[in-house]
Scaffold this motif. Structure first.
Motif, PDB file in Angstrom:
ATOM      1  N   SER A  24      11.022  -2.892  -5.171  1.00  0.00           N
ATOM      2  CA  SER A  24       9.636  -3.195  -4.816  1.00  0.00           C
ATOM      3  C   SER A  24       9.097  -2.089  -3.934  1.00  0.00           C
ATOM      4  CB  SER A  24       9.549  -4.547  -4.104  1.00  0.00           C
ATOM      5  OG  SER A  24      10.297  -4.518  -2.913  1.00  0.00           O
ATOM      6  N   GLY A  25       7.792  -2.106  -3.753  1.00  0.00           N
ATOM      7  CA  GLY A  25       7.153  -1.112  -2.916  1.00  0.00           C
ATOM      8  C   GLY A  25       5.669  -1.373  -2.818  1.00  0.00           C
ATOM      9  N   VAL A  26       4.980  -0.445  -2.172  1.00  0.00           N
ATOM     10  CA  VAL A  26       3.530  -0.514  -2.029  1.00  0.00           C
ATOM     11  C   VAL A  26       2.958   0.811  -2.512  1.00  0.00           C
ATOM     12  CG1 VAL A  26       1.611  -0.722  -0.418  1.00  0.00           C
ATOM     13  CG2 VAL A  26       3.651  -2.124  -0.104  1.00  0.00           C
ATOM     14  N   ILE A  27       1.967   0.723  -3.370  1.00  0.00           N
ATOM     15  CA  ILE A  27       1.277   1.907  -3.885  1.00  0.00           C
ATOM     16  C   ILE A  27      -0.120   1.912  -3.278  1.00  0.00           C
ATOM     17  CG2 ILE A  27       0.381   3.057  -5.943  1.00  0.00           C
ATOM     18  CD1 ILE A  27       2.724   1.824  -7.502  1.00  0.00           C
ATOM     19  N   GLN A  28      -0.492   3.019  -2.659  1.00  0.00           N
ATOM     20  CA  GLN A  28      -1.782   3.128  -1.986  1.00  0.00           C
ATOM     21  C   GLN A  28      -2.893   3.417  -3.004  1.00  0.00           C
ATOM     22  OE1 GLN A  28      -2.106   2.353   1.254  1.00  0.00           O
ATOM     23  NE2 GLN A  28       0.094   1.966   1.229  1.00  0.00           N
ATOM     24  N   ALA A  29      -3.082   2.469  -3.894  1.00  0.00           N
ATOM     25  CA  ALA A  29      -4.122   2.552  -4.925  1.00  0.00           C
ATOM     26  C   ALA A  29      -4.496   1.119  -5.302  1.00  0.00           C
ATOM     27  CB  ALA A  29      -3.609   3.312  -6.143  1.00  0.00           C
ATOM     28  N   PRO A  30      -5.723   0.919  -5.802  1.00  0.00           N
ATOM     29  CA  PRO A  30      -6.128  -0.434  -6.195  1.00  0.00           C
ATOM     30  C   PRO A  30      -5.290  -0.979  -7.358  1.00  0.00           C
ATOM     31  CG  PRO A  30      -8.028   1.053  -6.114  1.00  0.00           C
ATOM     32  CD  PRO A  30      -6.798   1.888  -5.947  1.00  0.00           C
ATOM     33  N   VAL A  31      -5.273  -2.280  -7.482  1.00  0.00           N
ATOM     34  CA  VAL A  31      -4.496  -2.965  -8.518  1.00  0.00           C
ATOM     35  C   VAL A  31      -4.891  -2.481  -9.912  1.00  0.00           C
ATOM     36  CG1 VAL A  31      -4.065  -5.204  -9.597  1.00  0.00           C
ATOM     37  CG2 VAL A  31      -4.049  -5.011  -7.123  1.00  0.00           C
ATOM     38  N   ASP A  32      -6.178  -2.277 -10.174  1.00  0.00           N
ATOM     39  CA  ASP A  32      -6.595  -1.878 -11.522  1.00  0.00           C
ATOM     40  C   ASP A  32      -6.070  -0.503 -11.917  1.00  0.00           C
ATOM     41  OD1 ASP A  32      -8.362  -0.811  -9.601  1.00  0.00           O
ATOM     42  OD2 ASP A  32      -9.994  -0.630 -11.064  1.00  0.00           O
ATOM     43  N   VAL A  33      -5.912   0.402 -10.951  1.00  0.00           N
ATOM     44  CA  VAL A  33      -5.368   1.730 -11.239  1.00  0.00           C
ATOM     45  C   VAL A  33      -3.885   1.617 -11.597  1.00  0.00           C
ATOM     46  CG1 VAL A  33      -4.831   3.993 -10.230  1.00  0.00           C
ATOM     47  CG2 VAL A  33      -7.052   2.931  -9.800  1.00  0.00           C
ATOM     48  N   VAL A  34      -3.151   0.819 -10.834  1.00  0.00           N
ATOM     49  CA  VAL A  34      -1.714   0.625 -11.102  1.00  0.00           C
ATOM     50  C   VAL A  34      -1.529  -0.100 -12.431  1.00  0.00           C
ATOM     51  CG1 VAL A  34       0.423  -0.412 -10.263  1.00  0.00           C
ATOM     52  CG2 VAL A  34      -1.178   0.616  -8.628  1.00  0.00           C
ATOM     53  N   TYR A  35      -2.335  -1.134 -12.658  1.00  0.00           N
ATOM     54  CA  TYR A  35      -2.235  -1.900 -13.901  1.00  0.00           C
ATOM     55  C   TYR A  35      -2.486  -1.006 -15.118  1.00  0.00           C
ATOM     56  CZ  TYR A  35      -3.132  -5.341 -17.526  1.00  0.00           C
ATOM     57  OH  TYR A  35      -3.110  -6.053 -18.693  1.00  0.00           O
ATOM     58  N   ALA A  36      -3.445  -0.096 -15.006  1.00  0.00           N
ATOM     59  CA  ALA A  36      -3.741   0.805 -16.131  1.00  0.00           C
ATOM     60  C   ALA A  36      -2.504   1.633 -16.508  1.00  0.00           C
ATOM     61  CB  ALA A  36      -4.911   1.718 -15.783  1.00  0.00           C
ATOM     62  N   GLN A  37      -1.693   2.023 -15.535  1.00  0.00           N
ATOM     63  CA  GLN A  37      -0.490   2.814 -15.803  1.00  0.00           C
ATOM     64  C   GLN A  37       0.642   1.972 -16.396  1.00  0.00           C
ATOM     65  OE1 GLN A  37       0.309   6.226 -15.435  1.00  0.00           O
ATOM     66  NE2 GLN A  37      -1.917   6.320 -15.388  1.00  0.00           N
ATOM     67  N   ILE A  38       0.844   0.775 -15.865  1.00  0.00           N
ATOM     68  CA  ILE A  38       1.986  -0.017 -16.341  1.00  0.00           C
ATOM     69  C   ILE A  38       1.691  -0.735 -17.649  1.00  0.00           C
ATOM     70  CG2 ILE A  38       2.946  -0.295 -14.035  1.00  0.00           C
ATOM     71  CD1 ILE A  38       1.920  -3.214 -14.072  1.00  0.00           C
ATOM     72  N   ASN A  39       0.421  -0.994 -17.947  1.00  0.00           N
ATOM     73  CA  ASN A  39       0.052  -1.725 -19.157  1.00  0.00           C
ATOM     74  C   ASN A  39      -0.052  -0.814 -20.381  1.00  0.00           C
ATOM     75  OD1 ASN A  39      -0.817  -4.178 -20.529  1.00  0.00           O
ATOM     76  ND2 ASN A  39      -2.838  -3.227 -20.596  1.00  0.00           N
ATOM     77  N   ASP A  40      -0.261   0.481 -20.171  1.00  0.00           N
ATOM     78  CA  ASP A  40      -0.407   1.434 -21.278  1.00  0.00           C
ATOM     79  C   ASP A  40       0.931   2.118 -21.532  1.00  0.00           C
ATOM     80  OD1 ASP A  40      -1.134   3.307 -23.155  1.00  0.00           O
ATOM     81  OD2 ASP A  40      -2.543   4.363 -21.856  1.00  0.00           O
TER      82      ASP A  40
END
Length: 178
Positions: A34-50
């Motif tokens: 686990s961790g924390v990414i200093q970016a909004p959820v939608d930016v992270v989701y775009a990377q993991i969902n594609d």
């Protein structure tokens, strides 16, 4: 002849002891990071969902330099998949479910290995400026001792690679304009 009987009996006893000892080990291996990414959820989701974005951060998305990747159309969301075929192995990753506010769950099948059920769960941090991420993989090992031994070492073998992948994902997401 007597020597051969002794060897055969020893092998049977030793094999039985190994099998019985392996029964005390769990039949499921779990690796989590686990961790924390200093970016909004939608930016992270775009990377993991594609799935087409995975090779840029996930080392298992391109297992060897000779692997040929093939993506479904579309390559994101529930039902999306990619396959690979290389010198070392071949397999398939399928996104089972996907939600922008929760993350994804996937199934990874690699030839001659046990299937891996995995998930990358995301949620906003309490201040709403960053994303908490939780990546987990679960492998059902069965009863065979050699699989259980492999499961016993799963965290040591896969954990550092997952950490590296989360660091790369963090770097990619944090460099995106917000």
């Amino acid at each position: 002849m007597r020597f051969m009987k002794l060897i055969l009996i020893s092998i049977i006893i030793f094999g039985s002891l190994i099998f019985l000892t392996s029964l005390i080990f769990p039949s499921t291996a779990v690796v989590e990071r686990s961790g924390v990414i200093q970016a909004p959820v939608d930016v992270v989701y775009a990377q993991i969902n594609d799935l087409k974005a995975w090779p840029s951060w996930n080392p298992w998305a391109k297992p060897d330099s000779t692997a040929a990747l093939s993506f479904s159309s579309p390559a994101s969301g529930a039902g999306a998949y990619y396959t690979w075929s290389g010198k070392q192995n071949e397999g398939k990753v399928t996104i089972l479910d996907s939600a922008p506010d929760k993350g994804i769950h996937y199934l990874m099948n690699i030839n001659n290995l046990r299937p891996v059920n995995g998930g990358i769960e995301i949620k906003p941090t309490s201040d709403g400026k960053a994303t908490a991420i939780f990546w987990h993989m679960e492998i059902k090992l069965g009863l065979l001792p050699w699989w259980k031994l492999r499961g016993f070492m799963a965290d040591r073998v896969y954990g550092s690679t997952m950490n590296d992948a989360l660091n790369k994902l963090s770097t990619i997401c944090e460099s995106r304009p917000q």
